[in-house]
Every structure is written in structure tokens, then in C-alpha cells.
Design a protein around this motif. Structure first.
Motif, PDB file in Angstrom:
ATOM      1  N   ALA A  26       0.840  -1.206   0.000  1.00 23.75           N
ATOM      2  CA  ALA A  26       0.000   0.000   0.000  1.00 23.75           C
ATOM      3  C   ALA A  26       0.873   1.253   0.000  1.00 23.75           C
ATOM      4  O   ALA A  26       0.596   2.227  -0.721  1.00 23.75           O
ATOM      5  CB  ALA A  26      -0.927  -0.014   1.213  1.00 23.75           C
ATOM      6  N   ASP A  27       1.953   1.239   0.795  1.00 22.13           N
ATOM      7  CA  ASP A  27       2.873   2.390   0.844  1.00 22.13           C
ATOM      8  C   ASP A  27       3.459   2.661  -0.536  1.00 22.13           C
ATOM      9  O   ASP A  27       3.557   3.804  -0.973  1.00 22.13           O
ATOM     10  CB  ASP A  27       4.033   2.104   1.823  1.00 22.13           C
ATOM     11  CG  ASP A  27       3.617   2.333   3.274  1.00 22.13           C
ATOM     12  OD1 ASP A  27       2.520   2.905   3.486  1.00 22.13           O
ATOM     13  OD2 ASP A  27       4.382   1.928   4.171  1.00 22.13           O
ATOM     14  N   VAL A  28       3.880   1.579  -1.206  1.00 26.28           N
ATOM     15  CA  VAL A  28       4.488   1.729  -2.534  1.00 26.28           C
ATOM     16  C   VAL A  28       3.454   2.305  -3.506  1.00 26.28           C
ATOM     17  O   VAL A  28       3.753   3.212  -4.286  1.00 26.28           O
ATOM     18  CB  VAL A  28       5.049   0.370  -3.035  1.00 26.28           C
ATOM     19  CG1 VAL A  28       5.429   0.439  -4.507  1.00 26.28           C
ATOM     20  CG2 VAL A  28       6.254  -0.046  -2.198  1.00 26.28           C
ATOM     21  N   ALA A  29       2.217   1.797  -3.435  1.00 27.04           N
ATOM     22  CA  ALA A  29       1.157   2.283  -4.337  1.00 27.04           C
ATOM     23  C   ALA A  29       0.875   3.762  -4.102  1.00 27.04           C
ATOM     24  O   ALA A  29       0.603   4.516  -5.039  1.00 27.04           O
ATOM     25  CB  ALA A  29      -0.107   1.445  -4.126  1.00 27.04           C
ATOM     26  N   ASP A  52      12.604  -1.104   1.899  1.00 29.58           N
ATOM     27  CA  ASP A  52      12.687  -0.668   0.504  1.00 29.58           C
ATOM     28  C   ASP A  52      11.496  -1.204  -0.311  1.00 29.58           C
ATOM     29  O   ASP A  52      11.057  -2.346  -0.104  1.00 29.58           O
ATOM     30  CB  ASP A  52      13.999  -1.169  -0.111  1.00 29.58           C
ATOM     31  CG  ASP A  52      14.243  -0.578  -1.488  1.00 29.58           C
ATOM     32  OD1 ASP A  52      14.916   0.473  -1.559  1.00 29.58           O
ATOM     33  OD2 ASP A  52      13.733  -1.146  -2.476  1.00 29.58           O
ATOM     34  N   GLY A  53      11.008  -0.383  -1.222  1.00 29.44           N
ATOM     35  CA  GLY A  53       9.845  -0.724  -2.041  1.00 29.44           C
ATOM     36  C   GLY A  53      10.014  -2.011  -2.845  1.00 29.44           C
ATOM     37  O   GLY A  53       9.028  -2.651  -3.218  1.00 29.44           O
ATOM     38  N   TYR A  54      11.255  -2.398  -3.096  1.00 24.95           N
ATOM     39  CA  TYR A  54      11.501  -3.647  -3.843  1.00 24.95           C
ATOM     40  C   TYR A  54      10.902  -4.842  -3.087  1.00 24.95           C
ATOM     41  O   TYR A  54      10.528  -5.843  -3.688  1.00 24.95           O
ATOM     42  CB  TYR A  54      13.009  -3.836  -4.060  1.00 24.95           C
ATOM     43  CG  TYR A  54      13.342  -5.061  -4.889  1.00 24.95           C
ATOM     44  CD1 TYR A  54      12.900  -5.177  -6.201  1.00 24.95           C
ATOM     45  CD2 TYR A  54      14.077  -6.116  -4.347  1.00 24.95           C
ATOM     46  CE1 TYR A  54      13.186  -6.298  -6.956  1.00 24.95           C
ATOM     47  CE2 TYR A  54      14.368  -7.250  -5.095  1.00 24.95           C
ATOM     48  CZ  TYR A  54      13.916  -7.339  -6.401  1.00 24.95           C
ATOM     49  OH  TYR A  54      14.194  -8.460  -7.137  1.00 24.95           O
ATOM     50  N   GLY A  55      10.790  -4.704  -1.776  1.00 28.50           N
ATOM     51  CA  GLY A  55      10.214  -5.765  -0.949  1.00 28.50           C
ATOM     52  C   GLY A  55       8.755  -6.048  -1.277  1.00 28.50           C
ATOM     53  O   GLY A  55       8.221  -7.101  -0.943  1.00 28.50           O
ATOM     54  N   ALA A  56       8.096  -5.081  -1.972  1.00 27.15           N
ATOM     55  CA  ALA A  56       6.688  -5.274  -2.326  1.00 27.15           C
ATOM     56  C   ALA A  56       6.532  -6.168  -3.560  1.00 27.15           C
ATOM     57  O   ALA A  56       5.406  -6.473  -3.963  1.00 27.15           O
ATOM     58  CB  ALA A  56       6.013  -3.923  -2.569  1.00 27.15           C
ATOM     59  N   THR A  57       7.660  -6.603  -4.168  1.00 25.38           N
ATOM     60  CA  THR A  57       7.611  -7.443  -5.374  1.00 25.38           C
ATOM     61  C   THR A  57       6.869  -8.746  -5.109  1.00 25.38           C
ATOM     62  O   THR A  57       5.986  -9.153  -5.852  1.00 25.38           O
ATOM     63  CB  THR A  57       9.049  -7.779  -5.842  1.00 25.38           C
ATOM     64  OG1 THR A  57       9.791  -6.565  -5.928  1.00 25.38           O
ATOM     65  CG2 THR A  57       9.060  -8.496  -7.184  1.00 25.38           C
ATOM     66  N   ASN A  58       7.252  -9.445  -4.051  1.00 25.32           N
ATOM     67  CA  ASN A  58       6.600 -10.715  -3.661  1.00 25.32           C
ATOM     68  C   ASN A  58       7.095 -11.093  -2.258  1.00 25.32           C
ATOM     69  O   ASN A  58       7.924 -10.376  -1.675  1.00 25.32           O
ATOM     70  CB  ASN A  58       6.883 -11.840  -4.681  1.00 25.32           C
ATOM     71  CG  ASN A  58       8.373 -12.031  -4.904  1.00 25.32           C
ATOM     72  OD1 ASN A  58       9.156 -11.951  -3.953  1.00 25.32           O
ATOM     73  ND2 ASN A  58       8.788 -12.259  -6.145  1.00 25.32           N
TER      74      ASN A  58
END
Ligand SMILES: [Zn+2]
Length: 269
Positions: free
Chosen positions: A211-214, A222-228
Motif C-alpha cells: 500500500a505504501d508503494v502504491a 525498501d519498495g523492492y520488498g513489495a515485489t513478492n
């Protein structure tokens, strides 16, 4: 059973049994052996994070570094000449993750070092089609080895122990994750650690990061953690070691789960 067949079976059992005992004793010896003063000085210089490790964790940490150096061969690509300092740097970073527990990188035998970022062909299944993409990478971890690393980024990641970015810790988090059988963000948990709690806390924090990345909101993770899930686990492991107080402040429940998993409390170091 004819006598000859019986003798052959006994011989084979003795051979493999003997080899197993010799290898177990060899491992035990390495795990008990402290590092030399030179090795300690080199590691302290190139992996400053290791200097913070509490004294009670040091014997196991040093033993695992010995075992790592014995088991894992490091090969240089594209002109990289592998030195003792480089091998020690990688081993010392990789073993930080397992200094508090009995976990071990059983199947890892090989590390490949590129001078800097490298190109890697990624295969991806889309329906019935396999697509290939050529990507620039700083590191890569294969389920049964090898680990492939950019030496420049491995060195720089270790030198700055407080920026929350460390490619070696990231790739070895994937190795650790894979010890449970699948690389899926669910490592083998500590004895007595509740899977239900781990899953609830992990998914809750992951959903928050997505949600933070969106929204474009910055997080300590780091936003890369939202990958999977597996990238979330690897990115959180980097932050757990390199920005533990920030992680503890922002995601206290997640920090507590990681602290139990690794049997460590870096925020207190
Ligand atoms: Zn990754």
C-alpha cells in the motif's frame, strides 16, 4: 545370501559410514576453531557490522566462517581475482544471518563474483509461454547454489553498515529461505516460534508495504520488498541487520518475529 554379497554390503556400509564420521568430525573441528588474529582484523575492517556482534555469539560466528571458507569456493568472473580478504568479506556477511542459530547453508558450494553489476537472463512463465528477459543484477541466489554477486556492490554494501542495503545479506536471506524447501518468504522458523503468528505479522507488514508503494509513501523497508513474499523477506533481513532501530520503531511486531527467527536483537547492539 552368499558370503561375498554380504561382505560387499558390509564393506560399502563401512566405507560410507566412515566417510560420514570423518566429515562430521571435520565439520565439528572447524565449528570449534576460532579465527586467526589476521582474519579477525580483516573482517573487522571490511565488515564493520560484524564488530557489533555480542561476545556470546562470536564463537559460533567464527566457527561458521571457518566452515564456510572450507565448504564454499569463490570464483571470479570477467577479470576478478579472488583474494583472501574477498572470501572473508563474503563469508563474514553470510554468516551474520546464522550466528544466532544452528541453521547452515548445506547445499551451497559455489559463489561467483562479477566485478560489478552483471547481465542475467531471467525466464518467466506467462500462461503457456516462457518469456526471457535480460536484466541487470547486483546479486542472484539459486535454490541449491550458486550465489552470484557483484563484488563492487558486495564490498560497498558491507562498508556502509547503516544504510539498510546489503546485497550479500539479501542473497543469503534467499539461501536461508530456501532451506525450508521452497524460496517463498517462509524460512524454517525457530524452535517454538508460532507459524500462525509469523504468517499473520509477515502478511500484515507486507500488505502495508504494498500500500505504501502504491501511495508513494516511503518506508524503512525498501519498495523492492513489495515485489513478492520472498523479496519482502530478503529486503526485511537487510533492514533487520542494518537499520534495526528504525525497523523496530516502524514495524515492532515484524522486528520481534525476525528477532526470534535469527535469535538476535541487533537494535540492542
Ligand atoms: Zn532478491
Amino acid at each position: 545370501m552368499p558370503l561375498l554379497a554380504l561382505l560387499i554390503i558390509v564393506g560399502v556400509l563401512l566405507f560410507f559410514g566412515g566417510r560420514f564420521i570423518v566429515s562430521t568430525l571435520h565439520k565439528r573441528r572447524l565449528l570449534r576453531r576460532p579465527l586467526t588474529a589476521d582474519q579477525r582484523a580483516m573482517i573487522a575492517a571490511c565488515v564493520p557490522l560484524s564488530r557489533r556482534l555480542p561476545a556470546q555469539l562470536r564463537p559460533r560466528y567464527e566457527g561458521k566462517i571457518n566452515l564456510f571458507l572450507d565448504q564454499v569456493e569463490v570464483f571470479g568472473y570477467e577479470g576478478v581475482e579472488v583474494t583472501e580478504a574477498m572470501r572473508l568479506s563474503i563469508a563474514a556477511q553470510a554468516c551474520l544471518l546464522i550466528a544466532g542459530t544452528t541453521a547452515w547453508y548445506d547445499s551451497l558450494r559455489t559463489i561467483l563474483l562479477y566485478p560489478s553489476a552483471f547481465r542475467s537472463m531471467q525466464k518467466r512463465r506467462e500462461g503457456y509461454v516462457i518469456r526471457e528477459r535480460n536484466q541487470t543484477r547486483l546479486g542472484e541466489s539459486w535454490r541449491y547454489g550458486p550465489v552470484i554477486l557483484s563484488w563492487q556492490h558486495s564490498r560497498e554494501g558491507a562498508e556502509d553498515a547503516d544504510d539498510g542495503k546489503n546485497v550479500v545479506i539479501h542473497e543469503f536471506a534467499h539461501q536461508l529461505d530456501g532451506l525450508s524447501g521452497d524460496v517463498n518468504g517462509v524460512p524454517t522458523l525457530a524452535q517454538g516460534q508460532s507459524f500462525a503468528q509469523w504468517e499473520a505479522v509477515f502478511l500484515d507488514a507486507y500488505t502495508r508495504l504494498v500500500a505504501d508503494v502504491a501511495r508513494g509513501t516511503r518506508s524503512v523497508i525498501d519498495g523492492y520488498g513489495a515485489t513478492n513474499h520472498q523479496e519482502f523477506f530478503a529486503v526485511c533481513t537487510e533492514v533487520f541487520f542494518e537499520r534495526p532501530t528504525d525497523l523496530k520503531a516502524e514495524e515492532p511486531a515484524l522486528y520481534a518475529q525476525f528477532s526470534t527467527l535469527f535469535q538476535m536483537d541487533p537494535a540492542a547492539w
